[in-house]
Scaffold this motif. Structure first.
Motif, PDB file in Angstrom:
ATOM      1  N   ILE A  30       1.084  -1.327   0.438  1.00 22.05           N
ATOM      2  CA  ILE A  30       0.308   0.092   0.217  1.00 22.05           C
ATOM      3  C   ILE A  30       0.870   1.152   0.454  1.00 22.05           C
ATOM      4  N   ASP A  31       0.771   2.143  -0.753  1.00 21.79           N
ATOM      5  CA  ASP A  31       2.001   3.225  -0.870  1.00 21.79           C
ATOM      6  C   ASP A  31       0.542   4.283   0.125  1.00 21.79           C
ATOM      7  N   PHE A  32       1.599   4.781   1.430  1.00 13.59           N
ATOM      8  CA  PHE A  32       1.426   5.919   2.060  1.00 13.59           C
ATOM      9  C   PHE A  32       1.461   6.788   1.486  1.00 13.59           C
ATOM     10  N   SER A  33       2.999   7.640   0.943  1.00 11.81           N
ATOM     11  CA  SER A  33       3.175   8.534   0.801  1.00 11.81           C
ATOM     12  C   SER A  33       2.693   9.880   0.585  1.00 11.81           C
ATOM     13  N   LYS A  34       0.987   9.268   0.272  1.00 10.85           N
ATOM     14  CA  LYS A  34      -0.192  10.346   0.438  1.00 10.85           C
ATOM     15  C   LYS A  34      -0.022  11.126   1.700  1.00 10.85           C
ATOM     16  N   VAL A  35      -0.288  10.691   1.973  1.00 16.98           N
ATOM     17  CA  VAL A  35      -0.596  10.536   3.983  1.00 16.98           C
ATOM     18  C   VAL A  35       0.860  10.452   5.348  1.00 16.98           C
ATOM     19  N   ARG A  36       1.684  11.068   4.663  1.00 17.41           N
ATOM     20  CA  ARG A  36       3.515  10.786   5.072  1.00 17.41           C
ATOM     21  C   ARG A  36       3.922  12.085   5.168  1.00 17.41           C
ATOM     22  N   GLY A  37       3.262  13.116   4.596  1.00 19.92           N
ATOM     23  CA  GLY A  37       3.690  14.059   3.769  1.00 19.92           C
ATOM     24  C   GLY A  37       4.198  14.205   2.558  1.00 19.92           C
ATOM     25  N   SER A  38       4.996  13.282   2.336  1.00 23.97           N
ATOM     26  CA  SER A  38       5.991  13.260   0.899  1.00 23.97           C
ATOM     27  C   SER A  38       6.399  11.610   0.531  1.00 23.97           C
ATOM     28  N   LYS A  39       6.886  13.048  -0.866  1.00 21.49           N
ATOM     29  CA  LYS A  39       7.476  11.301  -1.428  1.00 21.49           C
ATOM     30  C   LYS A  39       8.539  11.033  -1.261  1.00 21.49           C
ATOM     31  N   ILE A  40       9.056   9.995  -0.518  1.00 24.25           N
ATOM     32  CA  ILE A  40      10.224  10.766   0.372  1.00 24.25           C
ATOM     33  C   ILE A  40      11.242   9.316  -0.610  1.00 24.25           C
ATOM     34  N   ILE A  41      10.829   8.612  -0.656  1.00 22.44           N
ATOM     35  CA  ILE A  41      11.540   7.316  -1.554  1.00 22.44           C
ATOM     36  C   ILE A  41      11.993   7.524  -3.595  1.00 22.44           C
ATOM     37  N   ASN A  42      11.082   8.569  -3.820  1.00 20.87           N
ATOM     38  CA  ASN A  42      10.510   9.659  -4.621  1.00 20.87           C
ATOM     39  C   ASN A  42      11.763  10.816  -4.895  1.00 20.87           C
ATOM     40  N   GLU A  43      12.248  10.540  -3.371  1.00 21.24           N
ATOM     41  CA  GLU A  43      12.722  12.334  -3.350  1.00 21.24           C
ATOM     42  C   GLU A  43      14.720  11.207  -3.319  1.00 21.24           C
ATOM     43  N   LEU A  44      14.358  10.610  -3.232  1.00 24.12           N
ATOM     44  CA  LEU A  44      15.728   9.532  -2.300  1.00 24.12           C
ATOM     45  C   LEU A  44      16.411   9.091  -3.892  1.00 24.12           C
ATOM     46  N   GLY A  45      15.106   8.252  -4.670  1.00 20.44           N
ATOM     47  CA  GLY A  45      15.184   7.974  -6.346  1.00 20.44           C
ATOM     48  C   GLY A  45      15.298   8.931  -7.476  1.00 20.44           C
ATOM     49  N   ARG A  46      15.012  10.131  -7.291  1.00 16.74           N
ATOM     50  CA  ARG A  46      15.542  11.843  -8.110  1.00 16.74           C
ATOM     51  C   ARG A  46      16.536  12.134  -7.764  1.00 16.74           C
ATOM     52  N   THR A  47      17.083  12.578  -6.777  1.00 13.34           N
ATOM     53  CA  THR A  47      18.422  12.620  -6.547  1.00 13.34           C
ATOM     54  C   THR A  47      19.497  11.665  -7.141  1.00 13.34           C
ATOM     55  N   ILE A  48      18.971  10.358  -6.615  1.00  8.93           N
ATOM     56  CA  ILE A  48      20.380   9.595  -7.696  1.00  8.93           C
ATOM     57  C   ILE A  48      20.866   9.509  -9.059  1.00  8.93           C
ATOM     58  N   SER A  49      18.747   9.772  -9.679  1.00  9.61           N
ATOM     59  CA  SER A  49      18.974   8.951 -11.744  1.00  9.61           C
ATOM     60  C   SER A  49      18.727  10.975 -12.301  1.00  9.61           C
ATOM     61  N   ARG A  50      18.572  11.642 -11.320  1.00  9.60           N
ATOM     62  CA  ARG A  50      18.484  12.981 -11.849  1.00  9.60           C
ATOM     63  C   ARG A  50      20.006  13.627 -12.119  1.00  9.60           C
ATOM     64  N   LEU A  51      21.602  13.383 -11.141  1.00  6.79           N
ATOM     65  CA  LEU A  51      22.741  13.316 -11.365  1.00  6.79           C
ATOM     66  C   LEU A  51      23.872  13.113 -11.961  1.00  6.79           C
ATOM     67  N   SER A  52      24.705  13.482 -12.988  1.00  2.63           N
ATOM     68  CA  SER A  52      25.094  12.784 -13.655  1.00  2.63           C
ATOM     69  C   SER A  52      25.786  11.366 -13.109  1.00  2.63           C
ATOM     70  N   PRO A  53      26.076   9.889 -13.903  1.00  2.00           N
ATOM     71  CA  PRO A  53      26.006   8.364 -13.532  1.00  2.00           C
ATOM     72  C   PRO A  53      27.728   8.950 -12.938  1.00  2.00           C
ATOM     73  N   ASP A  54      28.384   9.939 -13.045  1.00  2.00           N
ATOM     74  CA  ASP A  54      29.839   9.500 -12.654  1.00  2.00           C
ATOM     75  C   ASP A  54      30.269  10.525 -11.410  1.00  2.00           C
ATOM     76  N   GLU A  55      28.864  11.477 -10.999  1.00  2.44           N
ATOM     77  CA  GLU A  55      28.979  11.631  -9.619  1.00  2.44           C
ATOM     78  C   GLU A  55      27.907  11.550  -8.754  1.00  2.44           C
ATOM     79  N   PRO A  56      28.573  11.064  -7.501  1.00  2.00           N
ATOM     80  CA  PRO A  56      28.250  10.453  -6.504  1.00  2.00           C
ATOM     81  C   PRO A  56      27.335  10.540  -5.632  1.00  2.00           C
ATOM     82  N   THR A  57      26.585  10.612  -4.938  1.00  2.74           N
ATOM     83  CA  THR A  57      24.924  10.883  -4.116  1.00  2.74           C
ATOM     84  C   THR A  57      25.503  10.498  -2.733  1.00  2.74           C
ATOM     85  N   CYS A  58      25.543  10.836  -1.916  1.00  2.00           N
ATOM     86  CA  CYS A  58      25.224  10.257  -0.314  1.00  2.00           C
ATOM     87  C   CYS A  58      23.738  10.437   0.821  1.00  2.00           C
ATOM     88  N   GLN A  59      23.180   9.955   0.952  1.00  2.00           N
ATOM     89  CA  GLN A  59      21.706  10.362   0.910  1.00  2.00           C
ATOM     90  C   GLN A  59      20.846   9.385   2.437  1.00  2.00           C
TER      91      GLN A  59
END
Length: 434
Positions: A30-59
């Motif tokens: 069940i997707d609870f993101s609507k009531v949890r205040g934000s789409k946190i997993i979406n935010e983690l994923g966007r941070t990884i996929s939107r940056l250059s593959p050669d630019e490491p991220t740490c979250q």
């Protein structure tokens, strides 16, 4: 529609983590993101996929133990894999002693898990630094480790950690040896493992490499050197080293760090704010019922009873599982929106009797759970709990760590930010009413 009791019983196991990549588990998600205040997993994923593959991220990712972090991280893994990333997910509690962890333990665990995952896709790395390190460690510990020169990286590290995991004395000796070599280990992981791995993965058409380290939020608050508790020592004092890996990394961290006076230093070390997975609200900040949160929690129960059946249909089947819809509502309310709590109470009911679950059975389980929790609460803590229930905040309390870790207080999020309330089961206790 007839309830499959055995399947329902298995689906309600509170210790089972949903692996959404498996079709049989995905039907319960069940997707609870609507009531949890934000789409946190979406935010983690966007941070990884939107940056250059050669630019490491740490979250950093945190929340109450049992609130659904592992399920969400496994969902993140699936989504990133669908985008073409090679994702290494592992539970640190499988290989580390949560009461006694050091930075080198985490780095070696990452090296081993990455090595094992790469070997599975026919990428075999033989980092020279580690080949020498294995030999030196065996000599230093004066313990035969039987690590051949041609041994895979994961096998070599696995033999060392297995040898020391159950022996505090050996582990202490190994740490004394490895500690001065931490930067060398880190450099070797980056230059001889992660960077070559990413190049080979790209040759296979992959976008990059992501490492997700789960269960580090479960490390104990034992004291380390300089009087620091273990979470502060690892993520604040040594955070700079954990932030230097040359690939995308997601660490789970203990929730207690968000309330300590080292939070500013933590965010400086990693350059990011920790993402928090809060409870599913059963009530709003003003005390009124959260109709959307309650609906999703009821749906979470009913989809386990009748997988594949929509909520519009399954709400008409509630009396197959409970003696009334009010009993299901009572279950969801008393859980406080803590997913494992909800399943644990439901599971205890199923251990006592077959559906339809009666209100009497549920109240009996609630009373027993309330007694278990209240045994450990001191008069001073009851005072704090009454204040939290009244003002909906936890700031400034020295014993916030105990209240959070013991599941006495839950965190929620809304448009105005964080707010807190006591575990609803404690509100049933006589001591709370005094």
């Amino acid at each position: 529609m007839k309830l499959d009791l055995k399947r329902f019983y298995q689906a309600c196991n509170p210790m089972k983590t949903l692996v959404v990549s498996k079709p049989e588990d995905r039907q319960y998600y069940i997707d609870f993101s609507k009531v949890r205040g934000s789409k946190i997993i979406n935010e983690l994923g966007r941070t990884i996929s939107r940056l250059s593959p050669d630019e490491p991220t740490c979250q950093l990712f945190t929340g109450h133990i049992g609130c659904g972090k592992s399920t969400e991280l496994l969902k993140l893994k699936l989504e990133l894999e669908q985008q073409g990333f090679h994702v290494v997910y592992f539970e640190s509690s499988q290989s580390l002693d949560t009461a006694d962890v050091d930075v080198t333990d985490i780095l070696l665990a990452i090296a081993r898990e990455v090595g094992q995952s790469l070997e599975a896709v026919k990428i075999n790395l033989k980092p020279g630094y580690f080949q020498n390190l294995f030999r030196e460690v065996a000599e230093f510990l004066q313990t035969p480790l039987d690590i051949g020169v041609e041994a895979e990286l994961s096998v070599g590290i696995g033999k060392i950690t297995a040898k020391t995991k159950d022996s505090p004395n050996l582990r202490s000796q190994l740490r004394q040896y490895l500690e001065p070599r931490t930067n060398g280990i880190l450099e070797s992981i980056n230059k001889e493992i992660l960077k070559p791995a990413i190049e080979k993965l790209k040759q296979q058409g992959k976008q990059g490499l992501v490492v997700i380290i789960d269960n580090l939020d479960r490390i104990d608050n034992t004291l380390k050197g300089y009087g620091q508790i273990q979470p502060e020592y690892l993520f604040v004092e040594r955070g700079e080293q954990l932030n230097q890996l040359s690939c995308h990394v997601v660490y789970t961290i203990p929730l207690v760090l968000l309330f300590s006076n080292t939070l500013g230093r933590l965010t400086n070390r990693f350059g990011v704010d920790p993402k928090v997975l809060p409870m599913v609200p059963v009530k709003l900040r003003d005390g009124t019922r959260s109709s959307e949160g309650m609906r999703l929690l009821q749906q979470m129960v009913m989809v386990r009873a009748f997988p594949g059946v929509s909520w519009e249909q399954s709400q008409h089947l509630i009396t197959e599982v409970f003696d009334s819809s009010e009993t299901l509502e009572r279950l969801c309310l008393v859980s406080g929106g803590h997913l494992r709590n909800l399943l644990m109470i439901l599971f205890r009911c199923l251990q006592q009797d077959d559906p339809p679950i009666s209100r009497e059975c549920l109240e009996s389980v609630i009373k027993k759970r309330c007694n278990e929790l209240t045994l450990a609460i001191t008069p001073d803590e009851w005072e704090v709990l009454r204040e939290v229930a009244r003002v909906k905040t936890l700031r400034g309390h020295e014993n916030y760590e105990l209240l959070l870790r013991s599941m006495f207080v839950f965190e929620y999020r809304d448009e105005d930010g964080s707010w807190f309330d006591i575990n609803p089961i404690l509100a049933e206790a006589k001591d709370f009413q005094l």
